[in-house]
Design a protein around this motif. Structure first.
Motif, mmCIF file in Angstrom:
data_model
loop_
_atom_site.group_PDB
_atom_site.id
_atom_site.type_symbol
_atom_site.label_atom_id
_atom_site.label_comp_id
_atom_site.label_asym_id
_atom_site.label_seq_id
_atom_site.Cartn_x
_atom_site.Cartn_y
_atom_site.Cartn_z
ATOM 1 N N LYS A 1 -9.768 18.130 -7.343
ATOM 2 C CA LYS A 1 -8.479 17.448 -7.318
ATOM 3 C C LYS A 1 -8.713 15.939 -7.259
ATOM 4 O O LYS A 1 -9.606 15.469 -6.553
ATOM 5 C CB LYS A 1 -7.668 17.851 -6.082
ATOM 6 N N TYR A 2 -7.904 15.189 -8.004
ATOM 7 C CA TYR A 2 -7.879 13.736 -7.835
ATOM 8 C C TYR A 2 -6.916 13.401 -6.709
ATOM 9 O O TYR A 2 -5.752 13.824 -6.730
ATOM 10 C CB TYR A 2 -7.423 13.055 -9.126
ATOM 11 N N GLU A 3 -7.403 12.662 -5.746
ATOM 12 C CA GLU A 3 -6.590 12.369 -4.573
ATOM 13 C C GLU A 3 -6.780 10.902 -4.177
ATOM 14 O O GLU A 3 -7.876 10.488 -3.809
ATOM 15 C CB GLU A 3 -6.986 13.275 -3.403
ATOM 16 N N THR A 4 -5.706 10.130 -4.248
ATOM 17 C CA THR A 4 -5.773 8.739 -3.806
ATOM 18 C C THR A 4 -6.035 8.692 -2.305
ATOM 19 O O THR A 4 -5.369 9.389 -1.535
ATOM 20 C CB THR A 4 -4.453 8.006 -4.115
ATOM 21 N N ALA A 5 -7.008 7.888 -1.910
ATOM 22 C CA ALA A 5 -7.363 7.642 -0.503
ATOM 23 C C ALA A 5 -8.127 8.786 0.154
ATOM 24 O O ALA A 5 -8.427 8.722 1.341
ATOM 25 C CB ALA A 5 -6.127 7.295 0.329
ATOM 26 N N ALA A 6 -8.458 9.844 -0.609
ATOM 27 C CA ALA A 6 -9.085 11.012 0.002
ATOM 28 C C ALA A 6 -10.406 10.680 0.688
ATOM 29 O O ALA A 6 -10.718 11.248 1.739
ATOM 30 C CB ALA A 6 -9.319 12.091 -1.050
ATOM 31 N N HIS B 1 -3.055 11.632 6.672
ATOM 32 C CA HIS B 1 -2.745 12.789 5.843
ATOM 33 C C HIS B 1 -2.375 12.318 4.441
ATOM 34 O O HIS B 1 -1.510 11.463 4.278
ATOM 35 C CB HIS B 1 -1.571 13.544 6.475
ATOM 36 N N VAL B 2 -3.034 12.868 3.420
ATOM 37 C CA VAL B 2 -2.747 12.486 2.042
ATOM 38 C C VAL B 2 -2.342 13.715 1.232
ATOM 39 O O VAL B 2 -2.129 14.791 1.773
ATOM 40 C CB VAL B 2 -3.946 11.761 1.390
ATOM 41 N N SER B 3 -2.233 13.530 -0.081
ATOM 42 C CA SER B 3 -1.722 14.576 -0.957
ATOM 43 C C SER B 3 -2.683 14.810 -2.104
ATOM 44 O O SER B 3 -3.205 13.862 -2.688
ATOM 45 C CB SER B 3 -0.354 14.151 -1.507
ATOM 46 N N VAL C 1 0.874 -1.182 0.000
ATOM 47 C CA VAL C 1 0.000 0.000 0.000
ATOM 48 C C VAL C 1 0.904 1.224 0.000
ATOM 49 O O VAL C 1 1.967 1.218 0.614
ATOM 50 C CB VAL C 1 -0.954 0.027 1.211
ATOM 51 N N THR C 2 0.491 2.261 -0.696
ATOM 52 C CA THR C 2 1.353 3.434 -0.878
ATOM 53 C C THR C 2 0.833 4.650 -0.146
ATOM 54 O O THR C 2 1.532 5.257 0.660
ATOM 55 C CB THR C 2 1.484 3.754 -2.376
ATOM 56 N N ARG C 3 -0.413 5.037 -0.396
ATOM 57 C CA ARG C 3 -0.948 6.269 0.182
ATOM 58 C C ARG C 3 -1.555 5.991 1.560
ATOM 59 O O ARG C 3 -2.764 5.900 1.719
ATOM 60 C CB ARG C 3 -2.006 6.863 -0.747
ATOM 61 N N VAL C 4 -0.682 5.866 2.545
ATOM 62 C CA VAL C 4 -1.171 5.620 3.906
ATOM 63 C C VAL C 4 -0.623 6.629 4.899
ATOM 64 O O VAL C 4 -0.739 6.451 6.100
ATOM 65 C CB VAL C 4 -0.866 4.179 4.368
ATOM 66 N N GLY C 5 0.000 7.719 4.424
ATOM 67 C CA GLY C 5 0.360 8.812 5.309
ATOM 68 C C GLY C 5 1.841 9.062 5.450
ATOM 69 O O GLY C 5 2.280 10.213 5.462
ATOM 70 N N GLN D 1 -7.182 14.554 6.034
ATOM 71 C CA GLN D 1 -6.794 15.856 5.506
ATOM 72 C C GLN D 1 -5.819 15.661 4.354
ATOM 73 O O GLN D 1 -5.284 14.569 4.154
ATOM 74 C CB GLN D 1 -6.145 16.716 6.593
ATOM 75 N N ALA D 2 -5.601 16.745 3.603
ATOM 76 C CA ALA D 2 -4.677 16.681 2.470
ATOM 77 C C ALA D 2 -3.888 17.965 2.368
ATOM 78 O O ALA D 2 -4.393 19.058 2.648
ATOM 79 C CB ALA D 2 -5.438 16.446 1.169
ATOM 80 N N PHE D 3 -2.633 17.818 1.955
ATOM 81 C CA PHE D 3 -1.828 18.952 1.523
ATOM 82 C C PHE D 3 -2.164 19.169 0.054
ATOM 83 O O PHE D 3 -1.848 18.346 -0.797
ATOM 84 C CB PHE D 3 -0.347 18.644 1.726
ATOM 85 N N THR D 4 -2.824 20.265 -0.230
ATOM 86 C CA THR D 4 -3.320 20.556 -1.571
ATOM 87 C C THR D 4 -2.450 21.634 -2.197
ATOM 88 O O THR D 4 -2.204 22.675 -1.592
ATOM 89 C CB THR D 4 -4.785 21.029 -1.496
ATOM 90 N N LYS D 5 -1.964 21.357 -3.421
ATOM 91 C CA LYS D 5 -1.060 22.294 -4.085
ATOM 92 C C LYS D 5 -1.314 22.269 -5.574
ATOM 93 O O LYS D 5 -1.971 21.366 -6.095
ATOM 94 C CB LYS D 5 0.393 21.977 -3.731
ATOM 95 N N PRO D 6 -0.803 23.251 -6.336
ATOM 96 C CA PRO D 6 -1.124 23.337 -7.768
ATOM 97 C C PRO D 6 -0.394 22.300 -8.606
ATOM 98 O O PRO D 6 0.675 21.807 -8.227
ATOM 99 C CB PRO D 6 -0.689 24.752 -8.147
#
Length: 484
Positions: free
Chosen positions: A183-188, A143-145, A97-101, A193-198
């Motif tokens: 935004k497309y966000e894996t695991a959102a 926390h995701v991205s 698993v990749t997107r776990v924080g 929460q997510a760090f959201t950036k351009p």
């Protein structure tokens, strides 16, 4: 303050609006397409409390325990501890698993290194990033991205089409900024929460832009909608597709419909220099955890292939050994880059210790650019039966089952059930919808291949090669010009 798995589950029962497979989800923790990954994430939380894994997954400071994965890295031992923790998780759950924080928290550390740039526009923003990093360490959220926008027509500027195609600020208020877009966000759908950036990397001559915004978004905020792709879990029996049913990290389109982002959550705004900096340095830490997952994936490819050739008695064939050795070279190439990146780690602009950037970024190119070749070699070694073997229901059928038992039993050590299990595993690893999805994910999850190579270009030390060739060729000093 370490969470438990149940505390995590409770935290995402917050009334968020989630859709998947054409239905509105009532309890995301129980939905069959989300539950497997939520259970995995809950297990990671619980591992920090279990006696057998507590000291690997967490550390003590001032009488409290905190997550190893979220700790700011100052020493090589910090990086070795992070690597051990990730390996322990993957070993415990039996897959990747990749997107776990742990991977996504590192993206905020890159902005921590850019505090001088944030201070140019507003000193509050550098304070905000420090506060959020310590808040994540203290409260242990999932926390995701958030990276990728829908984009629209990329030959046009965002302002020349529907402006919502890229996330942007539509209004400032005393309480914060109002943002619209998606935004497309894996695991959102099951994160906190997510760090959201351009996404934009080339801002041209623009110094200010409403699209140059970065913030931390609380996913319990009102006016958010989560529209997930259909998951792989539950489509087919778990005994036929053991990976699809347990390790599918569902991607989600998060729609920001005039969402208020409080000023204390804004990390930069209208500052294209900050946006350019974060896109160029975003993965200087998080790439380590990402590439480490590729190492375990390589182990899975080798294991599936090697067990198959041992089953069928082909292990000692020179042509087979050649292909196994190729897989081993791929695996050890990734391992060498990770090991060397820690051994030759370097101080970051913010005083952290970052993995050697040239070694880490070239390791990422190796891991991602060669994965499809390695999967095909593993398919060859597993043979054609991974695409023609019947499902478990046929093996258990009273009439068909005995025939399958006869033809899938190889010898006294390999009965038909073990043969079926291995072929089902290899099929899901290499040939299934999930396998194809996973391959694409590894290719694009940390930006597309050209950006991987651009990161290598920025971080490789070209001067040493120039210096030695200059000396070896006997070139004059004037060829250096002003670039020496």
């Amino acid at each position: 303050m370490l969470r438990t798995g149940e505390q995590y589950r409770d935290s995402i029962r917050d009334g968020r609006r989630v859709w998947i497979n054409g239905e509105r989800v009532q309890d995301i923790t129980k939905h069959p397409m989300f539950k497997p990954m939520i259970d995995v994430r809950a297990r990671i939380y619980d591992m920090a409390h279990d006696d057998a894994t507590r000291d690997v997954m967490s550390y003590e400071e001032n009488g409290e325990r905190f997550s190893v994965g979220l700790k700011l890295p100052y020493t090589k031992d910090d990086w070795h501890a992070k690597r051990r923790a990730t390996d322990t998780v993957l070993e415990d759950i039996g897959g990747v698993v990749t997107r776990v924080g742990d991977e996504t928290a590192g993206e905020m550390w890159s902005l921590y290194d850019g505090q001088d740039i944030l201070n140019e526009v507003d000193p509050r923003f550098s304070t905000n990033i420090r506060n959020h990093i310590h808040h994540v360490i203290k409260t242990d959220p999932f926390h995701v991205s958030a990276n990728t926008d829908p984009k629209g027509d990329r030959s046009k500027r965002p302002q020349d089409q529907d402006p919502d195609m890229l996330l942007h600020v539509v209004k400032e208020t005393d309480a914060g900024i109002i943002v619209r877009g998606a935004k497309y966000e894996t695991a959102a759908a099951y994160a906190n929460q997510a760090f959201t950036k351009p996404t934009i990397a080339n801002w041209g001559n623009e110094a200010m832009s409403d699209y140059a915004v970065g913030f931390v978004c609380d996913f319990s905020s009102p006016n958010l909608r989560f529209i997930a792709r259909t998951g792989f879990a539950g489509r087919a029996p778990a005994r036929d597709y053991p990976l699809s049913n347990k390790f599918d990290e569902v991607e989600t389109l998060v729609v920001y419909d005039n969402v208020l982002i409080p000023w204390e959550n804004v990390l930069f705004y209208q500052h294209t220099k900050a946006a350019t900096f974060i896109r160029a340095t975003l993965h200087r830490y998080s790439a380590f955890a990402f590439v480490q997952r590729n190492l375990k994936l390589a182990d899975m490819l080798i294991g599936a292939a090697l067990w198959n050739v041992r089953q069928t008695g082909l292990e000692h064939q020179p042509a087979v050994q050649e292909k196994l050795a190729t897989l081993a070279c791929y695996r050890e190439g990734i391992n060498a880059h990770l090991t060397a990146a820690i051994a030759d780690a370097e101080e970051s602009p913010g005083g952290l210790l970052m993995p050697n950037q040239s070694l880490l970024m070239t390791g990422r190119v190796l891991a991602c650019s060669q994965l499809h070749h390695m999967m095909h070699i593993a398919r060859e070694l597993c043979g054609g039966q991974i695409c023609i073997t019947p499902d478990v229901a046929s093996f258990e059928d009273p009439e068909a089952g005995p025939w399958l038992d006869k033809f899938y039993t190889l010898n006294e050590n390999w009965a038909s059930e073990d043969r079926r299990k291995l072929l089902a595993y290899a099929r899901d690893l290499l040939n299934s919808d999930y396998a194809g999805h996973r391959l694409t994910f590894q290719l694009f999850a940390q930006s597309p291949p050209f950006a991987h190579l651009a990161a290598v270009y920025r971080n490789f030390d070209w001067n040493e090669a120039l210096r030695f060739t200059h000396k070896s060729a006997g070139l004059s000093d004037q060829v250096w010009g002003d670039k020496r």
